[in-house]
Design an enzyme around this catalytic site. Structure first.
Site, mmCIF file in Angstrom:
data_model
loop_
_atom_site.group_PDB
_atom_site.id
_atom_site.type_symbol
_atom_site.label_atom_id
_atom_site.label_comp_id
_atom_site.label_asym_id
_atom_site.label_seq_id
_atom_site.Cartn_x
_atom_site.Cartn_y
_atom_site.Cartn_z
ATOM 1 N N VAL A 198 0.923 -1.165 0.064
ATOM 2 C CA VAL A 198 -0.050 -0.002 -0.102
ATOM 3 C C VAL A 198 1.060 1.086 0.124
ATOM 4 O O VAL A 198 1.545 1.411 1.028
ATOM 5 C CB VAL A 198 -0.922 -0.064 1.402
ATOM 6 C CG1 VAL A 198 -1.728 1.189 1.183
ATOM 7 C CG2 VAL A 198 -1.731 -1.223 1.281
ATOM 8 N N CYS A 199 1.048 1.966 -1.185
ATOM 9 C CA CYS A 199 1.836 2.973 -1.421
ATOM 10 C C CYS A 199 1.238 4.177 -0.678
ATOM 11 O O CYS A 199 0.336 4.924 -1.605
ATOM 12 C CB CYS A 199 2.257 3.138 -2.956
ATOM 13 S SG CYS A 199 3.561 3.987 -3.234
#
Length: 468
Positions: A92-93
């Site tokens: 999850v950026c």
């Protein structure tokens, strides 16, 4: 005394329970708060609309000084990237998590917590996720980028239904994409092995039943403009191993949704059958029997609008009858509501359905309601939620709770017509249809008034004909 990070997690989780967000659900083990499973429901008006996305949050002893580690687990086995910021690998950026550099002031601080992280992730599922890719923020003036953004939304819509809805529910039900039962694993004594607990399984089944018709509507809308077997367009920022590849097949998705609904309905009926075959009341069923007796005794003392009975004497199947209060829009109406329990209640929530039609924004056309309740141990909480749904002045307006598009649109755009339609449904259900020829209109008169239809018309020459 608990460690500081556990005290903080306990406070945050208690706050989430007290102030729930309809699109965010969390599940955790009281004995280990350092791992939390979160379920996010995609925003209704986007390509992620009403999809179900899983995230796993892991907290270290240095929390909240440092952020949790968060991964998305709805990835089609590591093959599908659902967003420029949600990788097929699970990454999850997000700047708040320290997995993206971001702008000054966007980094983690101890003021952040579980809710702010999940809300930040939820905000990624917007109208145009293509713009989440760094450098693409102002690309919509370019026709080629606009074409790619539209194509990106189209394939997200398809895969949201295929992966986050169909695949998920088929896994819970133990069936393949054609509705065939998968082999059941057995131990050395040929006894079926109990399937491991799946986080959010029960709530996801409830969500599917609520959104079933909306999923079908979404397929009807999204299938226009794409052909069966048409390849997904691979956008500029996608790469091998971290992309969303595939083909469109909405015909198959529609068939799969219908099969899933059939299996869920059969599962609900199997609960009822189990109740009818009970030879003795034990365990959770005995608890339900006791709660039924308590509820009935309380209703007899305090409430003259609700009656309750057991179907064939089974503590697993309750029938609630609600009588509309005088001088309200529901005056004269009568609704039959089925509350079907599993013998695993309260671990499994009851499945509730209006058996009498109820035209309402928060109730599906086939009677499945959205109820403002989280998991409860006592049936009285569900009865209160049903009563609140019926009697509250305004329906819940959160987009994720709007289950009847026609009723929703009419309620907020033409309240007078909505009230007229509601009364019409009530009177058709409980009375006669009366056509008044002298006024050239149709009027609906409820049977409970017990007045001759002719007395409603002031013109003695009018022919008023009751019709069934």
């Amino acid at each position: 005394m608990s460690a500081p990070h556990l005290q903080r997690l306990t406070r945050e989780l208690n706050d989430i329970v007290k102030n729930p967000d309809h699109s965010i659900h969390v599940e955790y083990n009281d004995e280990d708060l350092t791992t939390i499973n979160a379920l996010l429901i995609g925003p209704a008006s986007t390509a992620y609309g009403l999809g179900m996305f899983d995230f796993r949050m892991s907290f270290g002893k240095d929390y909240p000084t440092n952020p949790p580690k968060v991964v998305i687990t709805t990835t089609n086995g590591g093959r599908t990237r659902f967003n420029p910021n949600l990788y097929a690998t699970g990454k999850v950026c997000l700047s708040i998590l320290g997995t993206w550099r971001g702008e000054p002031g966007e980094q983690w601080s101890s003021a952040h917590g579980i809710s702010s992280v999940l809300l930040s992730i939820h905000s990624l599922m917007g109208d145009n996720p293509y713009l989440n890719e760094p450098g693409f923020e102002n690309s919509m003036n370019n026709p080629e980028h606009k074409k790619q953004a539209d194509a990106y939304n189209k394939k997200i819509r398809h895969e949201t239904i295929r992966i986050s809805v169909c695949q998920r529910l088929e896994g819970y039900l133990g069936i393949d994409s054609k509705g065939l039962k998968l082999p059941v694993e057995k131990d050395d004594d040929s006894i079926p092995v109990r399937r491991p607990h799946q986080p959010h399984e029960d709530i996801c089944k409830q969500i599917f039943l609520m959104y079933y018709q909306l999923y079908l509507d979404a397929i009807k809308e999204a299938s226009t403009g794409v052909n069966k077997g048409q390849l997904f367009l691979i956008t500029r920022f996608e790469s091998t191993g971290n992309q969303m590849a595939g083909t469109y097949d909405y015909e198959s998705l529609e068939r799969r949704l219908i099969i899933i609904r059939k299996f869920l309905d059969e599962e609900t009926e199997s609960w009822a059958d189990e109740g009818r075959k009970l030879k003795e009341v034990w365990g959770p069923v005995a608890t339900l029997q006791r709660q039924y007796e308590e509820v009935v005794a309380k209703l007899q003392k305090e409430n003259n609008t609700i009656t309750m009975e057991l179907d064939e004497g089974s503590p697993l199947t309750w029938t609630m009858i609600y009588f509309g209060r005088p001088m309200t829009n529901l005056d004269g109406g009568m609704w039959k509501i089925r509350i079907q329990f599993s013998s695993r209640f309260p671990e499994e929530a009851p499945r509730i359905q209006f058996k009498t039609p109820f035209f309402h924004p928060n109730v599906t056309e086939d009677g499945v309601p959205w109820l403002d309740i989280r998991r409860a141990d006592h049936v009285e909480d569900y009865i209160k939620a049903i009563t609140n749904l019926l009697e509250r002045d305004d329906p819940c307006s959160d987009p994720s709770t709007l289950l009847n598009p026609e009723a929703s649109k009419m309620y907020w755009n033409d309240r007078k017509e909505y009230n007229r339609k509601l009364r019409r449904v009530i009177d058709l259900r409980n009375g006669n249809f009366v056509s008044c020829h002298c006024f050239h209109l149709h009027t609906y008169y409820p049977a409970y008034l017990a007045i001759d239809a002719l007395s409603y018309c002031k013109n003695s020459q009018c022919a008023v004909t009751p019709e069934k």
